[in-house]
Design a protein around this motif. Structure first.
Motif, PDB file in Angstrom:
ATOM      1  N   SER A   1       0.838  -1.183   0.000  1.00 47.77           N
ATOM      2  CA  SER A   1       0.000   0.000   0.000  1.00 47.77           C
ATOM      3  C   SER A   1       0.877   1.239   0.000  1.00 47.77           C
ATOM      4  O   SER A   1       1.947   1.262   0.613  1.00 47.77           O
ATOM      5  CB  SER A   1      -0.923   0.012   1.225  1.00 47.77           C
TER       6      SER A   1
ATOM      7  N   GLU B   1      -1.537   3.294 -12.940  1.00 46.21           N
ATOM      8  CA  GLU B   1      -2.831   3.795 -13.385  1.00 46.21           C
ATOM      9  C   GLU B   1      -2.732   5.293 -13.598  1.00 46.21           C
ATOM     10  O   GLU B   1      -2.278   6.028 -12.724  1.00 46.21           O
ATOM     11  CB  GLU B   1      -3.929   3.480 -12.373  1.00 46.21           C
TER      12      GLU B   1
ATOM     13  N   THR C   1      -4.620   1.481 -17.392  1.00 48.60           N
ATOM     14  CA  THR C   1      -3.858   0.631 -16.491  1.00 48.60           C
ATOM     15  C   THR C   1      -2.777  -0.110 -17.252  1.00 48.60           C
ATOM     16  O   THR C   1      -3.028  -0.650 -18.327  1.00 48.60           O
ATOM     17  CB  THR C   1      -4.776  -0.376 -15.787  1.00 48.60           C
TER      18      THR C   1
ATOM     19  N   SER D   1      -4.604  -1.088  -7.731  1.00 45.48           N
ATOM     20  CA  SER D   1      -5.883  -0.454  -7.465  1.00 45.48           C
ATOM     21  C   SER D   1      -5.656   0.884  -6.778  1.00 45.48           C
ATOM     22  O   SER D   1      -4.813   1.007  -5.888  1.00 45.48           O
ATOM     23  CB  SER D   1      -6.787  -1.350  -6.604  1.00 45.48           C
ATOM     24  N   ARG D   2      -6.409   1.876  -7.204  1.00 41.72           N
ATOM     25  CA  ARG D   2      -6.321   3.216  -6.636  1.00 41.72           C
ATOM     26  C   ARG D   2      -7.608   3.578  -5.921  1.00 41.72           C
ATOM     27  O   ARG D   2      -8.702   3.225  -6.362  1.00 41.72           O
ATOM     28  CB  ARG D   2      -6.057   4.257  -7.727  1.00 41.72           C
ATOM     29  N   ASP D   3      -7.459   4.284  -4.830  1.00 45.91           N
ATOM     30  CA  ASP D   3      -8.583   4.875  -4.127  1.00 45.91           C
ATOM     31  C   ASP D   3      -8.321   6.372  -4.090  1.00 45.91           C
ATOM     32  O   ASP D   3      -7.542   6.858  -3.263  1.00 45.91           O
ATOM     33  CB  ASP D   3      -8.717   4.300  -2.719  1.00 45.91           C
ATOM     34  N   ASN D   4      -8.941   7.090  -4.992  1.00 45.87           N
ATOM     35  CA  ASN D   4      -8.673   8.519  -5.107  1.00 45.87           C
ATOM     36  C   ASN D   4      -9.116   9.299  -3.869  1.00 45.87           C
ATOM     37  O   ASN D   4      -8.474  10.281  -3.491  1.00 45.87           O
ATOM     38  CB  ASN D   4      -9.356   9.084  -6.352  1.00 45.87           C
ATOM     39  N   ALA D   5     -10.201   8.864  -3.257  1.00 48.26           N
ATOM     40  CA  ALA D   5     -10.689   9.553  -2.071  1.00 48.26           C
ATOM     41  C   ALA D   5      -9.692   9.464  -0.922  1.00 48.26           C
ATOM     42  O   ALA D   5      -9.522  10.418  -0.156  1.00 48.26           O
ATOM     43  CB  ALA D   5     -12.041   8.991  -1.646  1.00 48.26           C
ATOM     44  N   LYS D   6      -9.038   8.313  -0.788  1.00 49.93           N
ATOM     45  CA  LYS D   6      -8.055   8.122   0.271  1.00 49.93           C
ATOM     46  C   LYS D   6      -6.638   8.476  -0.154  1.00 49.93           C
ATOM     47  O   LYS D   6      -5.732   8.454   0.680  1.00 49.93           O
ATOM     48  CB  LYS D   6      -8.085   6.672   0.755  1.00 49.93           C
TER      49      LYS D   6
ATOM     50  N   THR E   1      -4.609   6.714  -2.049  1.00 49.71           N
ATOM     51  CA  THR E   1      -3.776   5.533  -1.879  1.00 49.71           C
ATOM     52  C   THR E   1      -3.761   4.708  -3.155  1.00 49.71           C
ATOM     53  O   THR E   1      -4.664   4.790  -3.981  1.00 49.71           O
ATOM     54  CB  THR E   1      -4.272   4.643  -0.730  1.00 49.71           C
ATOM     55  N   VAL E   2      -2.727   3.914  -3.296  1.00 46.71           N
ATOM     56  CA  VAL E   2      -2.649   2.936  -4.366  1.00 46.71           C
ATOM     57  C   VAL E   2      -2.075   1.654  -3.778  1.00 46.71           C
ATOM     58  O   VAL E   2      -1.084   1.686  -3.045  1.00 46.71           O
ATOM     59  CB  VAL E   2      -1.810   3.442  -5.554  1.00 46.71           C
ATOM     60  N   ASP E   3      -2.724   0.542  -4.081  1.00 45.33           N
ATOM     61  CA  ASP E   3      -2.301  -0.756  -3.582  1.00 45.33           C
ATOM     62  C   ASP E   3      -1.790  -1.621  -4.718  1.00 45.33           C
ATOM     63  O   ASP E   3      -2.144  -1.431  -5.884  1.00 45.33           O
ATOM     64  CB  ASP E   3      -3.456  -1.474  -2.893  1.00 45.33           C
TER      65      ASP E   3
END
Length: 119
Positions: A21, A51, A56, A69-74, A76-78
């Motif tokens: 992460s 990404e 991708t 995988s990206r979480d734009n709100a947080k 973060t990228v895992d």
């Protein structure tokens, strides 16, 4: 400015799984691009997965095994790493292109997290 902090590295057996992460923090207007790089011992740093606006990307060596995988709100990228192999050993770095204000895009790197594949 902007800091990228990786976590999740460690020791894993061949065939096993590990999840990395990366968390971005600081002066972030938006994140344009995030990716994971791998540097094996004695070799150059190479892009593993990313990404961005172009979609991708996965390096051939990890297709079907790794998932980004990206979480734009947080912010973060895992990187989910499955069916791990000896060649996956090395330091994994998080990389991001970040819009830090209305007009400025900047490149940032994390310090890396070490992954060691055994057996």
């Amino acid at each position: 400015q902007v800091q990228l902090v990786e976590s999740g590295g460690g020791l894993v057996q061949a065939g096993g799984s590990l999840r990395l992460s990366c968390a971005a923090s600081g002066s972030i207007f938006q994140i344009n691009y995030m990716g994971w790089y791998h540097q094996a011992p004695g070799k150059r740093r190479e892009l593993v997965a990313s990404e961005g606006s172009g979609g991708t990307y996965y390096a051939d060596a990890v297709k079907g095994r790794f998932t980004i995988s990206r979480d734009n709100a947080k912010a973060t990228v895992d990187l989910q790493m499955n069916s791990m192999e000896f060649g996956d050993t090395g330091v994994y770095y998080c990389n991001a292109n970040v819009r830090t204000d209305y007009y400025t895009d900047e490149e940032f790197w994390g310090r890396g997290t070490l992954v060691t594949v055994s057996s």
